[in-house]
Design a protein around this motif. Structure first.
Motif, PDB file in Angstrom:
ATOM      1  N   GLN A 202      35.455 -16.951 -23.835  1.00 31.92           N
ATOM      2  CA  GLN A 202      35.181 -17.729 -22.631  1.00 31.92           C
ATOM      3  C   GLN A 202      35.154 -19.200 -23.006  1.00 31.92           C
ATOM      4  O   GLN A 202      34.576 -19.589 -24.031  1.00 31.92           O
ATOM      5  N   SER A 215      31.570 -23.085 -17.030  1.00 30.07           N
ATOM      6  CA  SER A 215      32.624 -22.151 -17.433  1.00 30.07           C
ATOM      7  C   SER A 215      33.980 -22.572 -16.868  1.00 30.07           C
ATOM      8  O   SER A 215      34.100 -22.908 -15.684  1.00 30.07           O
ATOM      9  N   THR A 218      37.697 -17.095 -18.579  1.00 35.31           N
ATOM     10  CA  THR A 218      37.850 -16.250 -19.760  1.00 35.31           C
ATOM     11  C   THR A 218      39.327 -16.131 -20.136  1.00 35.31           C
ATOM     12  O   THR A 218      40.214 -16.272 -19.291  1.00 35.31           O
ATOM     13  N   ASP A 220      41.649 -13.606 -20.853  1.00 38.40           N
ATOM     14  CA  ASP A 220      41.812 -12.155 -20.755  1.00 38.40           C
ATOM     15  C   ASP A 220      43.076 -11.650 -21.438  1.00 38.40           C
ATOM     16  O   ASP A 220      43.167 -10.482 -21.808  1.00 38.40           O
ATOM     17  N   GLY A 250      33.033 -12.040 -18.657  1.00 39.83           N
ATOM     18  CA  GLY A 250      32.410 -13.350 -18.852  1.00 39.83           C
ATOM     19  C   GLY A 250      30.920 -13.361 -18.566  1.00 39.83           C
ATOM     20  O   GLY A 250      30.350 -12.376 -18.091  1.00 39.83           O
TER      21      GLY A 250
END
Length: 269
Positions: A202, A215, A218, A220, A250
């Motif tokens: 993340q 944030s 993420t 992925d 996340g």
């Protein structure tokens, strides 16, 4: 007249194959009208020829001769020889006639087989062409993306932020290329190890005073992306970037014990 003996003589096969004289054909025709058993046998022979030359799979010719015998009801028992009807040579000509029939049948099946092979080859060429077109299209797209990336990285206004490895993984490293004008960050994470199953990396934007993480999403597709280059949006007034290892999906806030890389944005006057 012994009907069974007449059938076993092979004369009916010659009649169907068309190898007899006109006189013999007329004689047999008269017998067919008189004896239903002989007519039924002729119909069976004709049906067998049609079946064997039209319905037998081209790839299943291994047992062709045995299939012919079974279709025609020809006995293979060594103790029951075929008896000639008129003269010793008649049965030999019967085999010659059926050999010709078999040659024709095999020829038809060979032609069908060759035709199928040609169709398979055409299909293979078409498939290869489609794959080549897809490959060329992908190559063209990759080339376009590479040129765009090079242009992006060479922009004088791009801010390069090295992210150094932290305590949990000192050998890890990454780099963030931040374009403030477009709020875009290209993240190079080639230096990160493969995440464990059920975990994802993340990315965080950080302000330092007070320390506030935001944030950026993420990563992925880390395992499936060979280049390990990811583009993310960042409209924050970032003073640093960090990458942590989090559970799949996340986390709301970074797990500092799993902080893999961290780097401060160089302040310009």
């Amino acid at each position: 007249m012994d009907i069974k003996e007449y059938i076993e003589s092979g004369i009916l096969e010659l009649y169907v194959a068309g190898t007899l004289s006109e006189k013999e054909n007329q004689e047999i025709y008269a017998l067919l009208l008189k004896h239903p058993e002989l007519l039924d046998e002729v119909l069976k022979i004709e049906s067998a020829i049609v079946t064997l030359t039209a319905a037998v799979s081209p790839t299943d010719t291994k047992h062709l001769f045995q299939a012919v015998k079974e279709k025609l009801g020809i006995q293979t028992d060594k103790d029951t020889p075929v008896r000639p009807l008129h003269k010793p040579g008649t049965n030999w000509f019967s085999y010659v006639g059926w050999a010709a029939t078999l040659v024709i049948g095999l020829g038809l099946m060979w032609f069908v087989n060759q035709n199928n092979n040609l169709k398979d080859q055409i299909q293979t060429v078409e498939t290869d062409k489609e794959l080549l077109e897809v490959t060329l299209e992908k190559y063209s797209n990759d080339l376009t993306e590479t040129k765009q990336l090079i242009t992006f990285l060479r922009d004088k206004d791009i801010i390069a932020v090295p992210l150094a490895g932290q305590a949990v993984s000192p050998d890890s490293y990454a780099k963030a290329y931040w374009d403030k004008k477009t709020n875009t960050v290209v993240l190079d994470v080639q230096g990160l190890p493969e995440p464990p199953q059920g975990k994802v990396y993340q990315v965080w934007s950080l302000t330092l005073n007070p320390l506030t993480p935001t944030s950026l999403g993420t990563i992925d597709d880390f395992s499936t992306d060979d280049n390990k280059l990811f583009t993310i949006e960042n409209a924050n007034a970032s003073e640093a970037f960090g990458i942590t290892l989090e559970p799949a999906g996340g986390s709301e806030s970074p797990t500092l014990e799993q902080l893999y890389t961290l780097g401060a944005v160089e302040q310009t006057s």
